[in-house]
Design a protein around this motif. Structure first.
Motif, PDB file in Angstrom:
ATOM      1  N   LEU A  79       0.822  -1.213   0.000  1.00 15.48           N
ATOM      2  CA  LEU A  79       0.000   0.000   0.000  1.00 15.48           C
ATOM      3  C   LEU A  79       0.854   1.260   0.000  1.00 15.48           C
ATOM      4  N   ASP A  80       1.890   1.296   0.831  1.00 12.44           N
ATOM      5  CA  ASP A  80       2.681   2.520   0.996  1.00 12.44           C
ATOM      6  C   ASP A  80       3.667   2.757  -0.136  1.00 12.44           C
ATOM      7  N   ARG A  81       4.205   1.693  -0.706  1.00 10.01           N
ATOM      8  CA  ARG A  81       5.290   1.859  -1.674  1.00 10.01           C
ATOM      9  C   ARG A  81       4.888   1.518  -3.115  1.00 10.01           C
ATOM     10  N   LEU A  82       3.973   0.582  -3.311  1.00  5.90           N
ATOM     11  CA  LEU A  82       3.695   0.095  -4.654  1.00  5.90           C
ATOM     12  C   LEU A  82       2.350   0.574  -5.192  1.00  5.90           C
ATOM     13  N   ARG A  83       1.276   0.145  -4.564  1.00  5.15           N
ATOM     14  CA  ARG A  83      -0.046   0.403  -5.129  1.00  5.15           C
ATOM     15  C   ARG A  83      -0.643   1.748  -4.702  1.00  5.15           C
ATOM     16  N   ARG A 210       5.771   5.536  -8.947  1.00  6.07           N
ATOM     17  CA  ARG A 210       5.272   6.820  -8.456  1.00  6.07           C
ATOM     18  C   ARG A 210       5.438   6.871  -6.936  1.00  6.07           C
ATOM     19  N   ALA A 211       5.684   8.053  -6.406  1.00  2.00           N
ATOM     20  CA  ALA A 211       5.867   8.248  -4.968  1.00  2.00           C
ATOM     21  C   ALA A 211       4.769   9.152  -4.434  1.00  2.00           C
ATOM     22  N   TRP A 212       4.699   9.235  -3.105  1.00  4.40           N
ATOM     23  CA  TRP A 212       3.687  10.095  -2.502  1.00  4.40           C
ATOM     24  C   TRP A 212       3.915  11.558  -2.864  1.00  4.40           C
ATOM     25  N   ALA A 216       1.132  14.088  -4.130  1.00  6.76           N
ATOM     26  CA  ALA A 216       0.924  15.409  -3.534  1.00  6.76           C
ATOM     27  C   ALA A 216       0.913  16.496  -4.605  1.00  6.76           C
ATOM     28  N   THR A 217       1.788  16.371  -5.597  1.00  9.05           N
ATOM     29  CA  THR A 217       1.824  17.361  -6.681  1.00  9.05           C
ATOM     30  C   THR A 217       0.490  17.430  -7.408  1.00  9.05           C
ATOM     31  N   ALA A 218      -0.006  16.257  -7.824  1.00  9.13           N
ATOM     32  CA  ALA A 218      -1.282  16.231  -8.540  1.00  9.13           C
ATOM     33  C   ALA A 218      -2.428  16.682  -7.644  1.00  9.13           C
ATOM     34  N   GLY A 219      -2.386  16.300  -6.365  1.00  9.19           N
ATOM     35  CA  GLY A 219      -3.443  16.687  -5.446  1.00  9.19           C
ATOM     36  C   GLY A 219      -3.485  18.179  -5.197  1.00  9.19           C
ATOM     37  N   VAL A 220      -2.331  18.796  -5.011  1.00  6.59           N
ATOM     38  CA  VAL A 220      -2.280  20.247  -4.786  1.00  6.59           C
ATOM     39  C   VAL A 220      -2.803  20.998  -6.001  1.00  6.59           C
TER      40      VAL A 220
END
Length: 354
Positions: A79-83, A210-212, A216-220
Motif C-alpha cells: 500500500l505505501d510503496r507500490l499500489r 510513483r511516490a507520494w 501530492a503534486t497532482a493533489g495540490v
C-alpha cells in the motif's frame, strides 16, 4: 434535497435543488446527478480492484485493516510503496486531465479540442528530455513542469491575442507540438541507451515507481484549480448560448475564455508533472461524460470523474495484462484513445464539420 420540474415543461428533464447549508444552493439535472453518483461508485470499485487484483495485490479481506494502518507488514508495504501512490496519482492526474479537457472543449466548442493539441504535453516532454540530457541527476518531473510552462508562454505570445482566440490557440499549439516532438526525438537519439529507456517510459506516460510526492503534486494542483473551475462553470454555460446572451446574463465571454484556458493549462501541466504526458484522457473523458449525462454546460464534475476512472482502469490493464505487462499506461490510453479519436473524426466528417 427537494426536486422540481424544469422550465422546459413536463416532457423536459427533471431537476433537483440541493441545499448545502444556508448559503450554498445547487440546481442539478436529475440525470446528471445520478450519472455523477454512478461514476463515483465505479471509481471507488476501480480503486478497490486496483489495490487487490494481481500478483502483488492486497487480499480483499485484509484491505480494511491495511487502510487503517493495522494490516500485515507486507500488505502495508504494498500500500505505501507500490499500489497506494500509483493509485492516488492515477486518480488525481486522471481527474486533472478530464477537467482540463472539459474546460478547453467548452471554450473551443469543438469535441476535438484538447490541451494535448496546444502543445502542453509535448512541451512537458521536451523539458523532461532536456533535463535528462543536461542534468541527469535532476528528476525529469521538474523539466516537465518547466517545459509545460515554456510551451504555454510560446503559445500565448505567438497567437498575438493571448488566449482570447481559440482558433489561433490551436494553430499555435500544433506548431509548438511539432517543434517539441522533433526536439524530443533528437534528445532520445543523442543520450545514452539506459537514459533513453527511462526517458522513453516517462514520455509515454508511466505510473510505475510513483511516490507520494507525485501524488501530492497532482493533489495540490487539483485543490488549487478546482475552485476556479467551479467558479467558471456558470459563465461557461452562459457563453455556450452565444456572446450576446452571455453578456445579457452578466458574463464576460472573453474573460471567461481566457481564465478557462489558463486553468486548463495549469491542470494539464500539473498532471503531466506527476504522471507524464499521458495522451487522450483529456480528449475522451469530456466526450464520454457529455454523452452519458446528456446535460448542458461544460460537464466539469462528470468529466473529472470519468478521467479518473479511465486512468485507473488503464493502469490496471497495464499492471495485469499477461501479454503487455511492462507497457506504460500511456500506451494503453493512446491505443484506446486512437480508436475513439478515429470514431469521433468519422462522426464529425459525416456531419460535415470536417
Amino acid at each position: 434535497m427537494t426536486s422540481d420540474l424544469s422550465l422546459r415543461g413536463r416532457s423536459g428533464p427533471r431537476w433537483y435543488r440541493i441545499s448545502v447549508g444556508p448559503s450554498v444552493r445547487l440546481r442539478v439535472q436529475a440525470r446528471v446527478l445520478w450519472v455523477t453518483l454512478a461514476l463515483v461508485l465505479l471509481a471507488l470499485a476501480a480503486c478497490v480492484a486496483s489495490l487487490t487484483v494481481g500478483r502483488l495485490g492486497i487480499p480483499l479481506a485484509n484491505l480494511p485493516s491495511t487502510l487503517s494502518g493495522q494490516g500485515a507488514s507486507i500488505d502495508a508495504f504494498v500500500l505505501d510503496r507500490l499500489r497506494g501512490p500509483r493509485l492516488v496519482v492515477a486518480l488525481a492526474a486522471g481527474a486533472a486531465f478530464g477537467l482540463s479537457g472539459a474546460l478547453f472543449q467548452s471554450v473551443t466548442r469543438n469535441p476535438l479540442g484538447s490541451p494535448d493539441i496546444i502543445g502542453i504535453a509535448p512541451g512537458a516532454g521536451a523539458g523532461a528530455a532536456l533535463v535528462a540530457l543536461l542534468f541527469p541527476s535532476v528528476p525529469v518531473a521538474f523539466g516537465a513542469l518547466g517545459g509545460a510552462v515554456l510551451a504555454m508562454g510560446i503559445v500565448y505570445v505567438s497567437t498575438g491575442t493571448g488566449f482570447k482566440s481559440p482558433s489561433r490557440l490551436v494553430i499555435a499549439g500544433i506548431a509548438v507540438t511539432a517543434m517539441a516532438t522533433a526536439f524530443i526525438q533528437y534528445i532520445v537519439y543523442a543520450i545514452e541507451r539506459d537514459q533513453a529507456t527511462v526517458l522513453s517510459s516517462y514520455l509515454n506516460g508511466s505510473l510505475t515507481a510513483r511516490a507520494w510526492s507525485d501524488a501530492a503534486t497532482a493533489g495540490v494542483v487539483l485543490l488549487v484549480c478546482v475552485p476556479f473551475a467551479w467558479a467558471l462553470s456558470r459563465p461557461l454555460t452562459a457563453s455556450e448560448m452565444g456572446q450576446d446572451t452571455a453578456a445579457s446574463l452578466g458574463a464576460d465571454p472573453r474573460r471567461t475564455y481566457t481564465w478557462s484556458i489558463v486553468v486548463s493549462i495549469a491542470l494539464s501541466a500539473g498532471a503531466v508533472t506527476a504522471a507524464g504526458p499521458i495522451a487522450f484522457i483529456a480528449l475522451t473523458a469530456p466526450q464520454i461524460a457529455k454523452r452519458v449525462t446528456r446535460g448542458t454546460g461544460p460537464h466539469l464534475a462528470s468529466s473529472a470523474l470519468t478521467g479518473a476512472l479511465l486512468l485507473v482502469l488503464a493502469d490496471m490493464a497495464a499492471q495485469n495484462s499477461p501479454v503487455f505487462e511492462k507497457l506504460p499506461v500511456g500506451v494503453w490510453t493512446m491505443a484506446l484513445g486512437g480508436l475513439y479519436l478515429g470514431r469521433l473524426l468519422f462522426a464529425e466528417w459525416r456531419r460535415g464539420i470536417l
